[in-house]
Scaffold this motif. Structure first.
Motif, PDB file in Angstrom:
ATOM      1  N   PHE A 147      14.151  48.124  46.983  1.00  8.56           N
ATOM      2  CA  PHE A 147      14.601  48.625  45.684  1.00  8.56           C
ATOM      3  C   PHE A 147      13.461  49.260  44.888  1.00  8.56           C
ATOM      4  N   GLY A 148      12.362  49.534  45.561  1.00 11.45           N
ATOM      5  CA  GLY A 148      11.205  50.142  44.925  1.00 11.45           C
ATOM      6  C   GLY A 148      10.106  49.117  44.722  1.00 11.45           C
ATOM      7  N   THR A 149       8.942  49.630  44.402  1.00 13.94           N
ATOM      8  CA  THR A 149       7.797  48.772  44.125  1.00 13.94           C
ATOM      9  C   THR A 149       7.144  49.247  42.828  1.00 13.94           C
ATOM     10  N   GLY A 150       6.357  48.372  42.242  1.00  9.67           N
ATOM     11  CA  GLY A 150       5.651  48.733  41.015  1.00  9.67           C
ATOM     12  C   GLY A 150       6.593  49.184  39.923  1.00  9.67           C
ATOM     13  N   THR A 151       6.209  50.232  39.213  1.00  7.12           N
ATOM     14  CA  THR A 151       7.027  50.702  38.097  1.00  7.12           C
ATOM     15  C   THR A 151       8.359  51.279  38.565  1.00  7.12           C
ATOM     16  N   ASP A 152       8.440  51.772  39.799  1.00  6.70           N
ATOM     17  CA  ASP A 152       9.738  52.242  40.309  1.00  6.70           C
ATOM     18  C   ASP A 152      10.745  51.098  40.362  1.00  6.70           C
ATOM     19  N   ARG A 153      10.298  49.911  40.703  1.00  2.00           N
ATOM     20  CA  ARG A 153      11.190  48.748  40.782  1.00  2.00           C
ATOM     21  C   ARG A 153      11.703  48.352  39.413  1.00  2.00           C
ATOM     22  N   HIS A 154      10.950  48.657  38.383  1.00  4.68           N
ATOM     23  CA  HIS A 154      11.340  48.281  37.025  1.00  4.68           C
ATOM     24  C   HIS A 154      12.586  49.005  36.543  1.00  4.68           C
ATOM     25  N   SER A 155      12.996  50.052  37.231  1.00  3.48           N
ATOM     26  CA  SER A 155      14.172  50.809  36.799  1.00  3.48           C
ATOM     27  C   SER A 155      15.424  50.458  37.601  1.00  3.48           C
ATOM     28  N   VAL A 156      15.377  49.397  38.402  1.00  2.00           N
ATOM     29  CA  VAL A 156      16.522  49.006  39.227  1.00  2.00           C
ATOM     30  C   VAL A 156      16.891  47.554  38.944  1.00  2.00           C
ATOM     31  N   LEU A 157      18.151  47.347  38.579  1.00  2.00           N
ATOM     32  CA  LEU A 157      18.679  46.002  38.386  1.00  2.00           C
ATOM     33  C   LEU A 157      19.355  45.596  39.692  1.00  2.00           C
ATOM     34  N   ALA A 189      20.437  37.223  37.843  1.00  2.00           N
ATOM     35  CA  ALA A 189      19.712  38.445  37.479  1.00  2.00           C
ATOM     36  C   ALA A 189      18.307  38.119  36.980  1.00  2.00           C
ATOM     37  N   LEU A 190      18.194  37.073  36.188  1.00  2.00           N
ATOM     38  CA  LEU A 190      16.874  36.673  35.678  1.00  2.00           C
ATOM     39  C   LEU A 190      15.943  36.246  36.810  1.00  2.00           C
ATOM     40  N   ARG A 191      16.493  35.582  37.812  1.00  2.00           N
ATOM     41  CA  ARG A 191      15.664  35.152  38.950  1.00  2.00           C
ATOM     42  C   ARG A 191      15.291  36.316  39.866  1.00  2.00           C
ATOM     43  N   LEU A 192      16.171  37.289  40.006  1.00  2.00           N
ATOM     44  CA  LEU A 192      15.976  38.358  40.995  1.00  2.00           C
ATOM     45  C   LEU A 192      15.172  39.558  40.489  1.00  2.00           C
ATOM     46  N   ASN A 193      15.009  39.693  39.199  1.00  2.00           N
ATOM     47  CA  ASN A 193      14.440  40.916  38.650  1.00  2.00           C
ATOM     48  C   ASN A 193      13.198  40.684  37.807  1.00  2.00           C
ATOM     49  N   PRO A 194      12.280  41.672  37.820  1.00  2.00           N
ATOM     50  CA  PRO A 194      11.179  41.611  36.855  1.00  2.00           C
ATOM     51  C   PRO A 194      11.757  41.871  35.460  1.00  2.00           C
ATOM     52  N   PRO A 195      11.128  41.351  34.426  1.00  2.00           N
ATOM     53  CA  PRO A 195      11.660  41.520  33.065  1.00  2.00           C
ATOM     54  C   PRO A 195      11.953  42.972  32.707  1.00  2.00           C
ATOM     55  N   GLU A 196      11.131  43.900  33.164  1.00  2.00           N
ATOM     56  CA  GLU A 196      11.315  45.311  32.818  1.00  2.00           C
ATOM     57  C   GLU A 196      12.633  45.866  33.363  1.00  2.00           C
ATOM     58  N   ALA A 197      13.122  45.328  34.452  1.00  2.00           N
ATOM     59  CA  ALA A 197      14.373  45.803  35.044  1.00  2.00           C
ATOM     60  C   ALA A 197      15.594  45.262  34.305  1.00  2.00           C
TER      61      ALA A 197
END
Length: 179
Positions: free
Chosen positions: A132-142, A157-165
């Motif tokens: 689903f991407g890495t780094g900042t690219d991953r931050h745009s995918v939920l 969702a909270l467990r699977l995603n970085p806060p930015e996503a």
């Protein structure tokens, strides 16, 4: 032999990887922002759903609605149930564990959670692989494992995603009382 939680997670991982990779290959240039596995309240084997910015604009125009009305709706996505040929073979493994509501009452919740954990584990593995991407690219995918009309989507969702996503999804889709 009854499949274990690990058996389910391994099978969903392989199937979901193939289904998502097909989706991404078939729609090059799309900016996907939502990639989920969806199951019913009976916790049958999952289906895939996803949204891209391009698909959202097209579908909102087709439906004559504001994009915000369908932005997080797995069912309205033109990619709902994409990759069924990959996910269909996983369903008998879930079926082999028995019908959820045929189980004794004291076992239903544990079995439901086991099946959702297996799906969540599969999505976490795909995420760790960078699907689903890495780094900042991953931050745009939920990413998530969703069960319509059931509690728990927010916690997964909270467990699977970085806060930015999570920023837009938490504001626009998650039930405020549950977050």
């Amino acid at each position: 032999m009854i499949p274990t939680e690990t058996d389910l997670a391994d099978a969903v991982h392989r199937a979901a990887r193939a289904a998502f990779l097909d989706l991404f290959r078939e729609h090059p240039g799309h900016r996907f922002y939502y990639c989920v596995l969806v199951t019913s309240g009976e916790a049958y084997g999952p289906a895939l759903s996803a949204w891209s910015e391009q698909a959202l604009a097209e579908e909102a125009a087709r439906q004559g609605c504001a994009p915000s009305a369908i932005k997080w709706s797995y069912a309205d996505s033109p990619f709902c149930c994409h990759g069924e040929r990959h996910l269909e073979p996983v369903r008998p493994l879930f079926d082999a564990r028995g019908e959820l509501f045929d189980l004794p009452d004291d076992e239903v919740d544990a079995e439901f959670e086991l099946r959702l954990r297996a799906m969540e584990t599969a999505m976490a593995r795909l995420d760790a692989e960078g699907l689903f991407g890495t780094g900042t690219d991953r931050h745009s995918v939920l990413i998530n494992v969703e069960v319509p009309s059931e509690a728990g989507d927010e916690e997964r969702a909270l467990r699977l995603n970085p806060p930015e996503a999570l920023t837009d999804w938490l504001t626009e889709a998650a039930a405020p009382a549950d977050v």
